[in-house]
Write a protein that holds these residues in place. Structure first.
Motif, short mmCIF file in Angstrom:
data_model
loop_
_atom_site.label_atom_id
_atom_site.label_comp_id
_atom_site.label_asym_id
_atom_site.label_seq_id
_atom_site.Cartn_x
_atom_site.Cartn_y
_atom_site.Cartn_z
N ILE A 1 0.83 -1.20 0.00
CA ILE A 1 0.00 0.00 0.00
C ILE A 1 0.87 1.25 0.00
CG2 ILE A 1 -1.61 1.35 1.42
CD1 ILE A 1 -2.90 -1.39 2.17
N LYS A 2 1.91 1.23 0.81
CA LYS A 2 2.84 2.37 0.85
C LYS A 2 3.43 2.61 -0.54
CE LYS A 2 7.38 3.65 2.64
NZ LYS A 2 8.53 3.21 3.46
N GLU A 3 3.87 1.56 -1.20
CA GLU A 3 4.47 1.69 -2.53
C GLU A 3 3.46 2.24 -3.53
OE1 GLU A 3 5.90 -2.24 -3.23
OE2 GLU A 3 7.70 -1.99 -1.99
N GLN A 4 2.21 1.77 -3.46
CA GLN A 4 1.17 2.28 -4.36
C GLN A 4 0.96 3.79 -4.17
OE1 GLN A 4 -2.62 0.11 -4.72
NE2 GLN A 4 -1.67 -1.53 -3.53
N LEU A 5 0.93 4.21 -2.91
CA LEU A 5 0.65 5.61 -2.62
C LEU A 5 1.81 6.52 -3.04
CD1 LEU A 5 -1.17 5.32 0.82
CD2 LEU A 5 -2.15 5.55 -1.47
N ILE A 6 3.02 6.02 -2.90
CA ILE A 6 4.18 6.80 -3.34
C ILE A 6 4.19 6.94 -4.87
CG2 ILE A 6 6.71 6.75 -3.53
CD1 ILE A 6 6.74 5.71 -0.63
N VAL A 7 3.86 5.88 -5.56
CA VAL A 7 3.75 5.94 -7.03
C VAL A 7 2.65 6.92 -7.42
CG1 VAL A 7 3.06 4.65 -9.09
CG2 VAL A 7 4.67 3.64 -7.46
N PHE A 8 1.51 6.86 -6.72
CA PHE A 8 0.41 7.79 -6.98
C PHE A 8 0.87 9.24 -6.83
CE2 PHE A 8 -2.60 10.58 -4.77
CZ PHE A 8 -3.61 10.70 -5.72
N LEU A 9 1.55 9.54 -5.75
CA LEU A 9 2.01 10.91 -5.51
C LEU A 9 2.96 11.37 -6.61
CD1 LEU A 9 2.63 10.70 -1.65
CD2 LEU A 9 0.99 12.22 -2.78
N LYS A 10 3.92 10.54 -6.94
CA LYS A 10 4.91 10.91 -7.98
C LYS A 10 4.23 11.11 -9.33
CE LYS A 10 9.02 8.73 -5.97
NZ LYS A 10 10.03 7.66 -6.13
N ASP A 11 3.32 10.21 -9.68
CA ASP A 11 2.66 10.30 -10.98
C ASP A 11 1.80 11.55 -11.10
OD1 ASP A 11 3.80 7.95 -11.77
OD2 ASP A 11 1.98 6.72 -11.60
N GLU A 12 1.02 11.85 -10.04
CA GLU A 12 0.10 12.98 -10.10
C GLU A 12 0.85 14.32 -10.13
OE1 GLU A 12 -3.19 12.83 -10.64
OE2 GLU A 12 -2.78 10.69 -10.88
N VAL A 13 1.92 14.41 -9.39
CA VAL A 13 2.70 15.65 -9.40
C VAL A 13 3.38 15.83 -10.76
CG1 VAL A 13 4.68 16.83 -8.36
CG2 VAL A 13 3.00 15.70 -6.90
N LYS A 14 3.87 14.75 -11.32
CA LYS A 14 4.50 14.81 -12.64
C LYS A 14 3.48 15.24 -13.70
CE LYS A 14 7.28 12.10 -15.89
NZ LYS A 14 7.90 10.78 -16.16
N LYS A 15 2.24 14.71 -13.61
CA LYS A 15 1.19 15.07 -14.56
C LYS A 15 0.91 16.57 -14.52
CE LYS A 15 -1.38 10.72 -14.34
NZ LYS A 15 -2.63 10.10 -13.81
N ALA A 16 1.04 17.14 -13.33
CA ALA A 16 0.79 18.58 -13.17
C ALA A 16 1.96 19.42 -13.65
CB ALA A 16 0.50 18.89 -11.70
N GLY A 17 3.05 18.78 -14.04
CA GLY A 17 4.22 19.50 -14.53
C GLY A 17 5.01 20.15 -13.41
#
Length: 252
Positions: A6-22
């Protein structure tokens, strides 16, 4: 629970969403409570030095709101700043007639105003700290603590967070204290709601996740008042989780 996964999923989520926002940075409001501690720890692991926390005490805050927040910052080497919101609240407080709820909601909105201003300054995203229990029950201030750009714990029930917090290394001082939105001195979530999060989450999981009807729960001897309270709050506060409704116009 597979907390590592779960921790790994949430870290991936955070990184992906911030990257999408540029963007590369995130900002977290750290209250000294469990929710924001978990989000701060996840954000630190995801972004390292590209994350920071803002501590925003008011004249109504408990002593632990700052000391426990600072404990998290020290343990996980998190950059932080303290912004006192007392002057902002006091400037308008005379218009609120001593109403604790109004003052608490206004304080929550002042905190979010600060967070969004800091995020503009730092070119960062505001990371939310509302859990699934709070979101479903509408236990939060619209345009206050429920406002954010992304939220890593919005699918996690409050009662499950304690195990996750232990796994992440949240300080015992936070894990052991009573849940509080820190809206006024001595305020407690469970006192206001009338039940413990464990009691409420057991019903929420049945109603929301397992799709068991309220009538079936009542026929099986579950506290009728608890079920009715939860159903009422979910319906009455559903608007808090939606974008503003815009009128549809027929132009011809």
């Amino acid at each position: 629970m597979e907390w590592k996964n779960i921790k790994e999923q949430l870290i991936v989520f955070l990184k992906d969403e911030v990257k999408k926002a540029g963007l590369e940075r995130v900002t977290v409001g750290l209250s000294g409570g469990l929710d924001s501690a978990i989000v701060a720890i996840l954000s630190k692991e995801a972004f390292g030095a590209n994350m920071s926390c803002v501590l925003m005490p008011s004249h109504y805050s408990s002593e632990g709101s700052i000391s426990h927040a600072l404990e998290v910052c020290k343990k996980f080497d998190i950059d932080h700043e303290i912004v006192e919101i007392a002057p902002m609240v006091e400037a308008y407080e005379k218009f609120m007639d001593g109403d604790k709820l109004r003052i608490g909601n206004f304080s929550a909105r002042m905190r979010m105003s600060v967070l969004y201003d800091v995020s503009a300054r730092d070119k960062s995203l505001v990371v939310g700290t509302s859990n699934k229990s709070e979101i479903l029950l509408g236990y939060g201030t619209i345009y206050g603590d429920v406002a954010c750009a992304i939220n890593p714990i919005g699918e996690m029930y409050k009662s499950d967070e304690y195990e996750f917090g232990k796994f992440l290394g949240v300080p015992e001082s936070i894990l052991e204290k009573r849940p509080s939105a820190d809206l006024w001195e001595g305020q407690s979530d469970e006192d206001e709601l009338g039940y413990s999060y464990k009691q409420m989450d057991e019903i929420l999981k049945k109603l929301v996740d397992e799709k068991v009807s309220a009538d079936d729960l009542k026929s099986n001897g579950v506290d009728k008042e608890l079920i009715d309270m939860i159903n009422y709050r979910m319906k009455a506060n559903a608007f808090k989780g939606k974008l503003p409704t815009i009128a549809k116009i027929k132009w011809s």
